[in-house]
Design a protein around this motif. Structure first.
Motif, mmCIF file in Angstrom:
data_model
loop_
_atom_site.group_PDB
_atom_site.id
_atom_site.type_symbol
_atom_site.label_atom_id
_atom_site.label_comp_id
_atom_site.label_asym_id
_atom_site.label_seq_id
_atom_site.Cartn_x
_atom_site.Cartn_y
_atom_site.Cartn_z
ATOM 1 N N SER A 70 -11.812 -28.893 1.711
ATOM 2 C CA SER A 70 -12.997 -28.916 2.573
ATOM 3 C C SER A 70 -14.188 -29.349 1.722
ATOM 4 O O SER A 70 -14.085 -29.413 0.497
ATOM 5 N N ARG A 71 -15.307 -29.621 2.386
ATOM 6 C CA ARG A 71 -16.484 -30.039 1.633
ATOM 7 C C ARG A 71 -17.736 -29.574 2.347
ATOM 8 O O ARG A 71 -17.749 -29.372 3.568
ATOM 9 N N ASP A 72 -18.789 -29.416 1.564
ATOM 10 C CA ASP A 72 -20.116 -29.101 2.081
ATOM 11 C C ASP A 72 -21.019 -30.249 1.655
ATOM 12 O O ASP A 72 -21.414 -30.337 0.481
ATOM 13 N N ASN A 73 -21.320 -31.139 2.570
ATOM 14 C CA ASN A 73 -22.082 -32.336 2.217
ATOM 15 C C ASN A 73 -23.509 -31.999 1.779
ATOM 16 O O ASN A 73 -24.080 -32.693 0.940
ATOM 17 N N LYS A 75 -24.364 -29.594 -0.023
ATOM 18 C CA LYS A 75 -24.311 -29.105 -1.409
ATOM 19 C C LYS A 75 -23.565 -30.053 -2.336
ATOM 20 O O LYS A 75 -23.381 -29.741 -3.515
#
Length: 116
Positions: A70-73, A75
């Protein structure tokens, strides 16, 4: 200059879980694909999982159904949730990102060791 800093590796028993994180920092105006690869001594680096900017994912056959990327764009961070770990998952894990339309940045690697 772009830096990729990984965290979350360690020692875990078979069947356990770990979560890896990797934050990109520096002169960044765009990140496309992000991903995780792993390597053991004497072997080539292999794909674990990748995720596009839009959230599409791809997994290596050996981790499908057990690992989740998953990713947190906001951050500039990519994660790897690893469940049902096996001794064969023992490796150095590297994060990777395609940055600013032309740079492939790599982290320094984090050791994951799964004991039987």
């Amino acid at each position: 200059q772009v830096q990729m800093v990984e965290s979350g590796g360690g020692l875990v028993q078979a069947g356990g879980s770990l979560r890896l994180s990797c934050a990109a920092s520096g002169s960044i105006f765009h990140i496309n694909d992000m991903g995780w690869y792993r390597q053991t001594p004497g072997k080539q680096r292999e794909l674990v999982a990748t995720i596009t900017g839009g959230g599409s994912t791809k997994y290596g056959d050996s981790v499908k159904g057990r690992f989740t990327i998953s990713r947190d764009n906001a951050k500039n961070t990519v994660y790897l949730q690893m469940n049902s770990l096996k001794p064969d998952d023992t490796a150095v894990y590297y994060c990777n990102a395609y940055v600013n339309y032309g740079l492939r940045a790599w982290g320094q690697g984090t050791q994951v060791t799964v004991s039987s």
